[in-house]
Design a protein around this motif. Sequence first.
Motif, PDB file in Angstrom:
ATOM      1  N   THR A 294      71.424 -34.319  45.135  1.00 40.89           N
ATOM      2  CA  THR A 294      70.075 -34.532  45.686  1.00 40.89           C
ATOM      3  C   THR A 294      69.079 -34.756  44.561  1.00 40.89           C
ATOM      4  O   THR A 294      68.235 -35.664  44.623  1.00 40.89           O
ATOM      5  N   HIS A 295      69.169 -33.923  43.503  1.00 47.09           N
ATOM      6  CA  HIS A 295      68.293 -34.092  42.341  1.00 47.09           C
ATOM      7  C   HIS A 295      68.535 -35.445  41.674  1.00 47.09           C
ATOM      8  O   HIS A 295      67.588 -36.120  41.249  1.00 47.09           O
ATOM      9  N   ARG A 296      69.784 -35.841  41.587  1.00 49.18           N
ATOM     10  CA  ARG A 296      70.108 -37.118  40.942  1.00 49.18           C
ATOM     11  C   ARG A 296      69.513 -38.292  41.717  1.00 49.18           C
ATOM     12  O   ARG A 296      68.994 -39.247  41.116  1.00 49.18           O
ATOM     13  N   GLN A 297      69.566 -38.220  43.045  1.00 47.72           N
ATOM     14  CA  GLN A 297      68.975 -39.271  43.861  1.00 47.72           C
ATOM     15  C   GLN A 297      67.457 -39.311  43.692  1.00 47.72           C
ATOM     16  O   GLN A 297      66.848 -40.379  43.630  1.00 47.72           O
ATOM     17  N   ASN A 298      66.846 -38.130  43.593  1.00 46.31           N
ATOM     18  CA  ASN A 298      65.391 -38.074  43.383  1.00 46.31           C
ATOM     19  C   ASN A 298      65.002 -38.666  42.037  1.00 46.31           C
ATOM     20  O   ASN A 298      63.962 -39.323  41.897  1.00 46.31           O
ATOM     21  N   ILE A 299      65.845 -38.423  41.035  1.00 48.34           N
ATOM     22  CA  ILE A 299      65.590 -38.975  39.702  1.00 48.34           C
ATOM     23  C   ILE A 299      65.640 -40.498  39.740  1.00 48.34           C
ATOM     24  O   ILE A 299      64.768 -41.180  39.183  1.00 48.34           O
ATOM     25  N   LEU A 300      66.657 -41.046  40.414  1.00 49.03           N
ATOM     26  CA  LEU A 300      66.784 -42.503  40.524  1.00 49.03           C
ATOM     27  C   LEU A 300      65.566 -43.102  41.224  1.00 49.03           C
ATOM     28  O   LEU A 300      65.030 -44.132  40.802  1.00 49.03           O
ATOM     29  N   LYS A 301      65.122 -42.427  42.286  1.00 47.14           N
ATOM     30  CA  LYS A 301      63.971 -42.925  43.048  1.00 47.14           C
ATOM     31  C   LYS A 301      62.702 -42.913  42.210  1.00 47.14           C
ATOM     32  O   LYS A 301      61.932 -43.877  42.209  1.00 47.14           O
ATOM     33  N   LYS A 302      62.477 -41.819  41.481  1.00 49.81           N
ATOM     34  CA  LYS A 302      61.259 -41.708  40.669  1.00 49.81           C
ATOM     35  C   LYS A 302      61.220 -42.753  39.552  1.00 49.81           C
ATOM     36  O   LYS A 302      60.161 -43.289  39.222  1.00 49.81           O
ATOM     37  N   LEU A 303      62.383 -43.038  38.978  1.00 44.48           N
ATOM     38  CA  LEU A 303      62.445 -43.965  37.853  1.00 44.48           C
ATOM     39  C   LEU A 303      62.647 -45.410  38.294  1.00 44.48           C
ATOM     40  O   LEU A 303      62.584 -46.323  37.479  1.00 44.48           O
ATOM     41  N   GLY A 304      62.907 -45.603  39.597  1.00 40.82           N
ATOM     42  CA  GLY A 304      63.169 -46.958  40.077  1.00 40.82           C
ATOM     43  C   GLY A 304      64.458 -47.506  39.512  1.00 40.82           C
ATOM     44  O   GLY A 304      64.593 -48.712  39.271  1.00 40.82           O
ATOM     45  N   ALA A 305      65.432 -46.620  39.274  1.00 36.97           N
ATOM     46  CA  ALA A 305      66.711 -47.012  38.672  1.00 36.97           C
ATOM     47  C   ALA A 305      67.771 -47.177  39.745  1.00 36.97           C
ATOM     48  O   ALA A 305      67.718 -46.549  40.808  1.00 36.97           O
ATOM     49  N   ASN A 306      68.760 -48.036  39.465  1.00 36.23           N
ATOM     50  CA  ASN A 306      69.825 -48.280  40.414  1.00 36.23           C
ATOM     51  C   ASN A 306      71.020 -47.367  40.220  1.00 36.23           C
ATOM     52  O   ASN A 306      71.831 -47.198  41.130  1.00 36.23           O
ATOM     53  N   ASN A 307      71.160 -46.779  39.030  1.00 34.56           N
ATOM     54  CA  ASN A 307      72.309 -45.922  38.742  1.00 34.56           C
ATOM     55  C   ASN A 307      71.945 -44.951  37.622  1.00 34.56           C
ATOM     56  O   ASN A 307      70.860 -45.035  37.023  1.00 34.56           O
TER      57      ASN A 307
END
Length: 257
Positions: free
Chosen positions: A230-243
């Motif tokens: 869940t934290h990893r998905q939030n990190i991707l969303k905040k940074l606008g990253a795909n992986n």
Amino acid sequence: MSELEQIGQEYFQVISQQVFDEDQLDYTVFEKQVPFLNQMAAIKNSGISVFDFHKKEHIYNSNNMHNLFGYDLDKIEKIGTDYYDSRIHPEDYLCLLKNGLSLIKYYFSLPVSERKDFKLQNEYRILNAHDKYIKVIEQQQVLELDAQGNLWLALSVLDISPNQDVIDGIISQLVNVKTGETKQFERAKKSTDTIELSKREKQILSYVKEGLLSKEISNNLSISVHTVNTHRQNILKKLGANNSFEAVEYATKLRLA
């Protein structure tokens, strides 16, 4: 009221200053151009749309929007402009709205004879069919003015950008198609002022940077794998990253990790 709501409200108020005479709007002019638009979309392999400033909605969307960008054509038909806007990265959308407001004001300051001499080029991020952000290049140009010189129909040509470095934010410039002169607009970049990672997210990102898997991270932090993911998905969303690789790269550049 948020900044986005304020800019959106001002934008709507500005474009609403145009007064159209419906009896003088000859839509057969547009209908005659539809075959050409279909052909252009097929030949250029670009997404084509036309926005009507009188109706304040898109009145044409090329069928290849789905194949090229994963856009839901039924939702485009039902929701219209809001659907397009929902696919744009939130940070880019605010900046695009600001630049669009500046452009409209600039257009209104021009003599009617010069209003078709310019096109706006935007490079920004949208969600593709796999719900991943990709960069696109959009070129917008006046297609038709009404008899009073109002901005009536605007043409948009959308292509996938060769530059997929999403960390750069948006690029906007106004180009005079007759002289080649350009006018630069605000360029949005990510910064530590707009992105905040929690202490736990930074911990997890540091472990990701070391190459640890979610299970290993959960053991080190004594939390569940589900919580880690869940934290990893939030990190991707905040940074606008795909992986995770992109997330680590972006966070390092932004000195967040």
